[in-house]
Design a protein around this motif. Structure first.
Motif, short mmCIF file in Angstrom:
data_model
loop_
_atom_site.label_atom_id
_atom_site.label_comp_id
_atom_site.label_asym_id
_atom_site.label_seq_id
_atom_site.Cartn_x
_atom_site.Cartn_y
_atom_site.Cartn_z
N LYS A 95 0.83 -1.21 0.00
CA LYS A 95 0.00 0.00 0.00
C LYS A 95 0.86 1.26 0.00
O LYS A 95 0.56 2.23 -0.70
CB LYS A 95 -0.93 0.01 1.22
N LEU A 96 1.93 1.25 0.79
CA LEU A 96 2.83 2.39 0.82
C LEU A 96 3.49 2.59 -0.54
O LEU A 96 3.63 3.72 -1.03
CB LEU A 96 3.91 2.19 1.90
N ASP A 97 3.89 1.49 -1.15
CA ASP A 97 4.56 1.58 -2.45
C ASP A 97 3.58 2.06 -3.53
O ASP A 97 3.98 2.76 -4.47
CB ASP A 97 5.14 0.22 -2.82
N GLU A 98 2.32 1.69 -3.39
CA GLU A 98 1.31 2.12 -4.35
C GLU A 98 0.94 3.60 -4.17
O GLU A 98 0.42 4.23 -5.10
CB GLU A 98 0.05 1.25 -4.21
N ALA A 99 1.22 4.13 -2.98
CA ALA A 99 0.93 5.55 -2.71
C ALA A 99 2.10 6.43 -3.14
O ALA A 99 2.40 7.45 -2.51
CB ALA A 99 0.63 5.75 -1.23
N LYS A 100 2.75 6.04 -4.23
CA LYS A 100 3.98 6.71 -4.66
C LYS A 100 3.75 8.13 -5.16
O LYS A 100 4.71 8.86 -5.40
CB LYS A 100 4.68 5.89 -5.73
N SER A 101 2.50 8.55 -5.30
CA SER A 101 2.24 9.93 -5.71
C SER A 101 2.57 10.91 -4.58
O SER A 101 2.82 12.10 -4.83
CB SER A 101 0.78 10.11 -6.13
N TYR A 102 2.59 10.39 -3.33
CA TYR A 102 2.92 11.29 -2.22
C TYR A 102 3.80 10.66 -1.13
O TYR A 102 4.19 11.34 -0.18
CB TYR A 102 1.65 11.85 -1.59
N VAL A 103 4.11 9.36 -1.24
CA VAL A 103 4.94 8.67 -0.25
C VAL A 103 6.22 8.16 -0.91
O VAL A 103 6.17 7.55 -1.99
CB VAL A 103 4.19 7.48 0.39
N GLY A 104 7.33 8.43 -0.26
CA GLY A 104 8.61 7.90 -0.72
C GLY A 104 9.32 7.17 0.41
O GLY A 104 9.00 7.37 1.58
N TRP A 105 10.27 6.33 0.08
CA TRP A 105 11.01 5.58 1.09
C TRP A 105 12.42 5.28 0.59
O TRP A 105 12.71 5.33 -0.61
CB TRP A 105 10.30 4.27 1.45
N ALA A 106 13.29 4.98 1.54
CA ALA A 106 14.65 4.54 1.21
C ALA A 106 15.12 3.62 2.33
O ALA A 106 14.71 3.76 3.49
CB ALA A 106 15.60 5.72 1.05
N LEU A 107 15.99 2.68 1.97
CA LEU A 107 16.50 1.70 2.92
C LEU A 107 18.01 1.61 2.82
O LEU A 107 18.58 1.69 1.72
CB LEU A 107 15.92 0.31 2.65
N GLN A 108 18.66 1.43 3.95
CA GLN A 108 20.07 1.09 3.97
C GLN A 108 20.19 -0.30 4.60
O GLN A 108 19.85 -0.50 5.77
CB GLN A 108 20.89 2.10 4.79
#
Length: 310
Positions: free
Chosen positions: A82-95
């Protein structure tokens, strides 16, 4: 979640990221930071950030994000989608910090503990978001160490950004909950689909939780301990659980540079032990072939006990 960049070489750390939503480059944004896998002796530790416009952070509640530790694996994966599908306003990054990176950091001559590694990783991810043009105004962090000192440290590094550091921030702020879910999904996937670079044959992938207290994890560690080389790179050598098992069940080795003011051979004899270099010395066996045979026997012996160091 696609972890192929990390799977290509899981001996090193890797950064994964979503695309930056256009709105995050034009509107004031909030960002949450959390990690997964700090305590286990197996697998990577993953730091995650999630960010969105401040004007839309309440929408995360509609997605029903929550502290990842309170969710099942299936629920976490569904929420990440769901977060990934909300890419019009949600972004993420991982280390993704590999076990090898963690061990090398903690065992190097100049001590670099897990808290310092965690702080530097979090700082690097915040800087990454800024470098990508995200208009950060608020940062919420699940604390590592004393919250007030960590908050002060981050506030000085990122002036103009309101920093909030709290214990259990993943249960207090939805944006941190979202970061927690991203990190946990990535770690679970990395451990479940771990690719062993070592030639171990058919590996039992039932590691348990990876925590030192888990009986399944302990049994796996005992089974896959090599008395000379220790563990495959899935294991964090710097954890006391791994070190204790290597000390009690590995081959004793004395390294000649352990005693700067004492001859290595004499120091080894004093400990009723063999110097590492003696196995590669022609004098040890009267010739290079004999020395080679002794080396083979050394690395083949499974009956000797105790490993002082790697």
């Amino acid at each position: 979640m696609d972890l192929s960049p990390f799977e290509a070489d899981n001996s090193v750390s890797c950064r994964l990221k979503s695309q930056i939503p256009d709105i995050c480059r034009t509107e004031d944004c909030c960002l949450g930071i959390d990690e997964a896998g700090r305590g286990p002796v197996l697998g990577p530790m993953v730091y995650g950030i999630c960010f969105c416009p401040i004007s839309r952070k309440e929408e995360l509640k509609d997605l029903k994000v929550a502290d990842s530790k309170t969710l099942t694996e299936a629920e976490r994966e569904a929420l990440f989608e769901k977060l990934d599908e909300a890419k019009s306003y949600v972004g993420w990054a991982l280390q993704v910090l590999s076990p090898n990176t963690i061990s090398n950091s903690m065992l190097q001559r100049t001590k670099y503990n897990l808290n310092a590694l965690s702080h530097d990783t979090a700082i690097g991810l915040v800087q990454h978001a800024l470098d990508c043009g995200v208009q950060l105004k608020e940062v919420f962090v699940d604390t590592v160490g004393p919250a007030d000192k960590y908050e002060d440290k981050l506030s000085k590094l990122f002036p103009g950004i309101a920093v909030t550091v709290r214990p259990k921030a993943d249960s207090l702020f939805p944006i941190v909950s979202a970061a927690s879910i991203c990190a946990k999904v990535a770690r679970d996937f990395a451990v479940k689909h771990w690719r062993f670079g070592e030639d171990l044959g058919e590996v039992d992938a039932d590691y348990g939780s990876g925590y030192p207290s888990d009986p399944k994890t302990k049994a796996w560690l005992l089974r896959y301990l090599d008395p000379v080389f220790g563990y495959p790179q899935l294991v964090r050598f710097s954890w006391s659980t791994a070190q204790t098992l290597m000390d009690s069940r590995g081959v004793t080795v004395h390294w000649d540079d352990d005693d700067d003011d004492e001859d290595g051979e004499k120091a080894a004899q004093r400990r009723n032990n063999r110097s590492m270099l003696s196995y590669f010395s022609a004098a040890a066996g009267g010739g290079s072939q004999s020395g080679s045979n002794q080396t083979h026997r050394f690395f083949s012996d499974r009956k000797l006990k105790s490993l002082d160091t790697l």
